[in-house]
Design an enzyme around this catalytic site. Sequence first.
Site, mmCIF file in Angstrom:
data_model
loop_
_atom_site.group_PDB
_atom_site.id
_atom_site.type_symbol
_atom_site.label_atom_id
_atom_site.label_comp_id
_atom_site.label_asym_id
_atom_site.label_seq_id
_atom_site.Cartn_x
_atom_site.Cartn_y
_atom_site.Cartn_z
ATOM 1 N N TYR A 186 -54.411 67.445 67.197
ATOM 2 C CA TYR A 186 -53.859 68.761 66.989
ATOM 3 C C TYR A 186 -52.944 69.219 68.253
ATOM 4 C CZ TYR A 186 -56.176 69.154 62.386
ATOM 5 O OH TYR A 186 -56.707 69.011 61.191
ATOM 6 N N GLN A 194 -48.776 77.737 53.452
ATOM 7 C CA GLN A 194 -49.966 76.933 53.737
ATOM 8 C C GLN A 194 -49.678 76.394 55.098
ATOM 9 O OE1 GLN A 194 -50.011 74.439 49.998
ATOM 10 N NE2 GLN A 194 -48.098 75.454 49.906
ATOM 11 N N VAL A 234 -49.362 75.777 59.138
ATOM 12 C CA VAL A 234 -50.293 76.221 60.130
ATOM 13 C C VAL A 234 -49.463 76.307 61.522
ATOM 14 C CG1 VAL A 234 -52.628 75.054 59.405
ATOM 15 C CG2 VAL A 234 -50.707 73.640 60.692
ATOM 16 N N HIS A 252 -53.844 78.337 55.519
ATOM 17 C CA HIS A 252 -54.682 77.127 56.089
ATOM 18 C C HIS A 252 -54.913 77.267 57.566
ATOM 19 C CE1 HIS A 252 -53.083 74.553 52.225
ATOM 20 N NE2 HIS A 252 -54.366 75.235 52.126
ATOM 21 N N CYS A 306 -69.928 79.382 67.880
ATOM 22 C CA CYS A 306 -69.997 80.890 67.870
ATOM 23 C C CYS A 306 -68.533 81.414 67.321
ATOM 24 C CB CYS A 306 -70.414 81.210 68.945
ATOM 25 S SG CYS A 306 -69.246 81.354 70.413
ATOM 26 N N CYS A 362 -70.362 79.995 75.018
ATOM 27 C CA CYS A 362 -71.536 79.372 74.786
ATOM 28 C C CYS A 362 -71.530 77.864 75.295
ATOM 29 C CB CYS A 362 -71.999 79.439 73.081
ATOM 30 S SG CYS A 362 -70.758 78.489 72.185
ATOM 31 N N GLY A 391 -40.645 74.528 49.235
ATOM 32 C CA GLY A 391 -41.050 73.360 50.282
ATOM 33 C C GLY A 391 -42.648 72.941 49.982
ATOM 34 N N SER A 402 -45.578 70.366 47.920
ATOM 35 C CA SER A 402 -45.616 69.675 46.764
ATOM 36 C C SER A 402 -46.469 69.945 45.696
ATOM 37 C CB SER A 402 -46.232 68.295 47.390
ATOM 38 O OG SER A 402 -47.470 68.539 48.104
ATOM 39 N N PRO A 445 -36.035 69.888 47.521
ATOM 40 C CA PRO A 445 -34.908 68.787 47.137
ATOM 41 C C PRO A 445 -35.530 67.742 46.219
ATOM 42 C CG PRO A 445 -35.815 68.723 49.418
ATOM 43 C CD PRO A 445 -36.484 69.983 48.862
HETATM 44 P P1 NAD Z 1 -46.217 68.509 51.533
HETATM 45 O O1 NAD Z 1 -45.979 67.520 52.671
HETATM 46 O O2 NAD Z 1 -47.158 68.050 50.838
HETATM 47 O O3 NAD Z 1 -44.938 68.867 50.747
HETATM 48 C C1 NAD Z 1 -43.680 69.248 51.125
HETATM 49 C C2 NAD Z 1 -42.734 69.519 50.154
HETATM 50 O O4 NAD Z 1 -41.541 70.026 51.028
HETATM 51 C C3 NAD Z 1 -42.348 68.359 49.504
HETATM 52 O O5 NAD Z 1 -42.209 68.617 48.028
HETATM 53 C C4 NAD Z 1 -40.855 67.955 49.797
HETATM 54 O O6 NAD Z 1 -39.970 67.700 48.935
HETATM 55 C C5 NAD Z 1 -40.437 69.376 50.267
HETATM 56 N N1 NAD Z 1 -39.270 69.449 51.247
HETATM 57 C C6 NAD Z 1 -39.069 68.628 52.149
HETATM 58 N N2 NAD Z 1 -38.080 68.933 52.973
HETATM 59 C C7 NAD Z 1 -37.514 70.217 52.332
HETATM 60 C C8 NAD Z 1 -36.596 71.075 52.773
HETATM 61 N N3 NAD Z 1 -35.592 70.918 53.792
HETATM 62 N N4 NAD Z 1 -36.640 72.125 51.915
HETATM 63 C C9 NAD Z 1 -37.516 72.484 50.989
HETATM 64 N N5 NAD Z 1 -38.335 71.777 50.711
HETATM 65 C C10 NAD Z 1 -38.425 70.361 51.323
HETATM 66 O O7 NAD Z 1 -46.906 70.100 52.025
HETATM 67 P P2 NAD Z 1 -47.626 71.116 51.569
HETATM 68 O O8 NAD Z 1 -47.454 71.230 49.994
HETATM 69 O O9 NAD Z 1 -47.142 72.260 52.226
HETATM 70 O O10 NAD Z 1 -49.000 70.451 51.767
HETATM 71 C C11 NAD Z 1 -49.210 69.958 52.823
HETATM 72 C C12 NAD Z 1 -50.566 70.494 53.722
HETATM 73 O O11 NAD Z 1 -50.257 69.913 55.088
HETATM 74 C C13 NAD Z 1 -50.595 71.928 53.740
HETATM 75 O O12 NAD Z 1 -52.013 72.217 53.597
HETATM 76 C C14 NAD Z 1 -50.217 72.203 55.250
HETATM 77 O O13 NAD Z 1 -50.950 73.228 55.664
HETATM 78 C C15 NAD Z 1 -49.906 71.007 56.153
HETATM 79 N N6 NAD Z 1 -49.112 70.732 56.744
HETATM 80 C C16 NAD Z 1 -48.358 71.989 57.278
HETATM 81 C C17 NAD Z 1 -47.266 71.595 58.190
HETATM 82 C C18 NAD Z 1 -46.747 72.739 59.020
HETATM 83 O O14 NAD Z 1 -47.639 73.850 59.471
HETATM 84 N N7 NAD Z 1 -45.647 72.703 59.365
HETATM 85 C C19 NAD Z 1 -46.792 70.222 58.305
HETATM 86 C C20 NAD Z 1 -47.394 69.275 57.696
HETATM 87 C C21 NAD Z 1 -48.420 69.428 57.007
HETATM 88 ZN ZN ZN Z 2 -68.836 79.692 71.644
#
Ligand code: NAD
Ligand code: ZN
Length: 256
Positions: free
Chosen positions: A66, A100, A102, A118, A129, A159, A196, A198, A223
């Site tokens: 992370y 969604q 982070v 998320h 804690c 803690c 953006g 899935s 896309p």
């Molecule tokens: P996903 O990776 O499952 O899907 C990403 C989607 O974005 C795909 O459908 C793809 O076709 C589309 N995409 C790719 N490039 C694009 C662009 N330039 N413009 C528009 N769309 C585009 O992501 P999700 O549905 O968000 O689910 C994945 C999980 O992973 C989430 O829970 C998220 O919290 C986490 N995650 C977060 C980040 C971040 O915070 N940046 C990065 C990776 C994963």
């Molecule tokens: Zn603590």
Amino acid sequence: MVPLSLIEKLQNVKHLVVLTGAGVSAESGVPTFRDALTGLWANYNAERLASETGFLADPALVWGWYEWRRRRVLHAQPNLAHTTIAQLAIQVPELTLITQNVDDLHERAGSKDVIHLHGSLHQPRCFICETAYVIPEETVQDIQLNQESSIEPPRCSLCGEPVRPGVVWFGEQLPAKAWQLAQRASQYCDLLMIIGTSGLVWPAANLPYLANQAGIPIVQINPEKSSFNSIASYNLCGKAGELLPQLYTAAFTPVG
Ligand code: NAD
Ligand code: ZN
């Protein structure tokens, strides 16, 4: 070409909900979940990196992964999709932004009151804690990490227990307030924009279905095809950083 009926909808919208996923940050160089499948997700099973059990088994592996992701985000910049969403909030009477993601790229682009379903890479807390932990700035500088760097998590100042990433892991509930606000907005808006995502991660993926059941029109920007293609009234196929500014200009820039 942006459909005329969509431009009119946007010009007359009262409450717009925007739901974003990893794709909105892709053009900032932050890998999507699917991109990441070629990385560590591919070598370690996701539960090992993104669950309570995984953290208890190997806290340094999980914290290090992370930290690597957080530092990538710190070095990334918001793209035109993030900034256009922030501008849309100024144009329309009400905009609820649900993400969604982070990362903090929406906030850095100027969006306010972002609903993070998320959690956030930038808000770690004590595993026991739940006291918030502030990561000292100096740890960010110049330490070269890769995605397999093991780093012992810091300790809670109250803690003494380990600090955990502030994200929602597999098997955990979404933050209650955020989820409640997101569901309500998705059911009572008059246009939902999905950008953006899935649609593979639940329960977040249910929000467009709630809107659809309430008869609310949906526009999707992606896309590739997603599971939402069948319920979206408009499927704009392309990158968010290109299509969103086009849509914005078509709806809100005076002609002539
Ligand atoms: P996903 O990776 O499952 O899907 C990403 C989607 O974005 C795909 O459908 C793809 O076709 C589309 N995409 C790719 N490039 C694009 C662009 N330039 N413009 C528009 N769309 C585009 O992501 P999700 O549905 O968000 O689910 C994945 C999980 O992973 C989430 O829970 C998220 O919290 C986490 N995650 C977060 C980040 C971040 O915070 N940046 C990065 C990776 C994963
Ligand atoms: Zn603590």
